[in-house]
Every structure is written in structure tokens, then in C-alpha cells.
Design an enzyme around this catalytic site. Structure first.
Site, PDB file in Angstrom:
ATOM      1  N   ASP A  48     -72.031  41.747  23.250  1.00  0.00           N
ATOM      2  CA  ASP A  48     -72.084  42.645  22.092  1.00  0.00           C
ATOM      3  C   ASP A  48     -70.721  42.701  21.393  1.00  0.00           C
ATOM      4  OD1 ASP A  48     -72.328  44.793  20.312  1.00  0.00           O
ATOM      5  OD2 ASP A  48     -73.670  45.889  21.648  1.00  0.00           O
ATOM      6  N   HIS A  55     -75.499  42.233  19.755  1.00  0.00           N
ATOM      7  CA  HIS A  55     -75.848  43.616  19.427  1.00  0.00           C
ATOM      8  C   HIS A  55     -77.270  43.661  18.874  1.00  0.00           C
ATOM      9  CE1 HIS A  55     -74.754  47.777  18.802  1.00  0.00           C
ATOM     10  NE2 HIS A  55     -75.144  47.729  17.531  1.00  0.00           N
ATOM     11  N   SER A  97     -77.741  51.837  19.563  1.00  0.00           N
ATOM     12  CA  SER A  97     -76.375  51.878  19.032  1.00  0.00           C
ATOM     13  C   SER A  97     -75.966  53.319  18.737  1.00  0.00           C
ATOM     14  CB  SER A  97     -76.282  50.966  17.795  1.00  0.00           C
ATOM     15  OG  SER A  97     -74.960  50.696  17.446  1.00  0.00           O
TER      16      SER A  97
END
Length: 217
Positions: free
Chosen positions: A168, A199, A114
Site C-alpha cells: 500500500d 491500496h 481507508s
């Protein structure tokens, strides 16, 4: 200087993996995956740094661990360039210390998830030294124009592993795919994978990352 956690898969590590966590997490987030990477070919040292605590605009300016402020999460977004540069300097100082301790730049794998993956991508593209590999998960190019203005292309032949969850809700799949396409168009070597997840990282992804690492010389 950043605080960090260290974990080894064996003695005399062949590679050093600096793994940057996502927004609001800390270095402990991916510490449990280390045993998954034990294998007879390579030994790895993992370093999991803790990002500084700072307000994050997209989360109501709440203070949390973050590599830089996130002002918006869309393709035509504003970017906290000063925050990115500050974290780059912190990670570069960490790398410098590892070089002094005996590792070589070509043994270093820069990885992240991320926001941490976004920072890893930016650092690989603007690096002054060639890395062993780059692993960028569920992320994007944090400064979209970096390939046009700032990229050193030192890591153009460095293997990249990029992966993203197709569902996601945090970092749009299209944003990760667009970043991958930009890298490939610029001539970088990208191993791109996607998974039917949100995610996060699942076991299939971890196995693919392990295979990628085992493909290193």
C-alpha cells in the site's frame, strides 16, 4: 444529515452494514460489491453514506469528500480531532435513524475503507452501544491514544475484521499493522488479513469478508 445509497441482498435483512468510503470517493465506490454478499444464510442491507466535501491539507487543500482533514500520514502524525468528532456525530445520527426504523444496535456492522475504515475503528472504540461487527480495510487508528483515554471497551468482545495491502503506497502497511497490534494488546478480538496488493480491495479480500460476515450468528 448525510445523504446515502441503500442496497439489499434480500428481504428482511438480518444485518445492516454501514460502509464508509475512502478519501475523495463517495458512497458509490463500494456499491458494486453488494452482489458478492448474496448467500443462503444471511441477508444484508448496505448503507453507503457520502462524506461531506471539505479541503484536505495533504492534497494541497483541494476540496473533496472527506470524513476529516488529513494533515500528515505518518505514525507520529498530527490529527484533525475536531473533524473526526464532527463525522462521528453525523454517522451516529445515521445510526439513530436506523434504530428508529427498526434495526437493533446488535444488527449493525460498521465497515469502512481507508479513511472510512479509520473512522469506523474510532467509532467502534468510543461507542456507547455494542455492534454486531467491525470491518476496517486498509486503514489505521486515526487518534492513536484513543485506547488509553477515550475507549469505552463496549465492543471489546465484538468481532473485528482488519485487512491491509502489503504494498500500500497510500496508507503504509506498518501503520495498519501497528493499529491491529494495539487493538489485540488491549484485548480486542481481531481477525487480521493481508494481501499482496496496493491500496485497494481484491476478490480474495471480498471472499474473506464474506466468510467473516457468514460467521456471525
Amino acid at each position: 444529515m448525510l445523504e446515502y445509497i441503500t442496497a439489499d441482498t434480500g428481504n428482511n435483512p438480518d444485518y445492516l452494514i454501514i460502509w464508509l468510503h475512502g478519501l475523495g470517493a463517495d458512497g458509490h465506490d463500494f456499491e458494486p460489491v453488494v452482489p458478492q454478499f448474496k448467500n443462503p444464510k444471511h441477508t444484508f442491507r448496505f448503507i453507503f453514506p457520502h462524506a461531506p466535501v471539505q479541503p484536505v491539507t495533504i492534497n494541497g487543500s483541494m476540496a473533496m469528500r472527506a470524513w476529516y482533514d488529513i494533515l500528515a500520514m505518518d505514525i507520529n502524525r498530527e490529527v484533525d480531532k475536531a473533524g473526526i468528532l464532527k463525522s462521528v456525530q453525523l454517522i451516529e445520527a445515521l445510526i439513530d435513524q436506523q434504530l428508529k426504523d427498526g434495526f437493533k444496535a446488535e444488527q449493525i456492522v460498521l465497515a469502512g475503507f481507508s479513511q472510512g475504515g479509520a473512522l469506523a475503528l474510532h467509532m467502534a472504540l468510543t461507542a456507547s452501544r455494542k455492534l454486531a461487527a467491525v470491518i476496517a480495510l486498509s486503514c489505521y487508528l486515526p487518534i492513536p491514544g484513543v485506547l488509553n483515554k477515550q475507549s469505552t471497551f463496549i465492543n471489546k468482545d465484538t468481532p473485528f475484521f482488519m485487512a491491509h495491502g502489503q504494498h500500500d503506497p497510500v496508507v503504509p502497511f506498518a501503520l495498519g499493522e501497528q493499529s491491529k497490534d494495539q487493538l489485540i494488546k488491549a484485548g480486542f478480538s481481531v481477525n487480521w488479513r493481508h494481501y499482496p496488493i496496493q491500496h485497494g480491495v481484491d476478490m480474495n479480500e471480498l471472499n474473506d469478508i464474506k466468510s467473516f460476515l457468514l460467521s456471525l450468528p
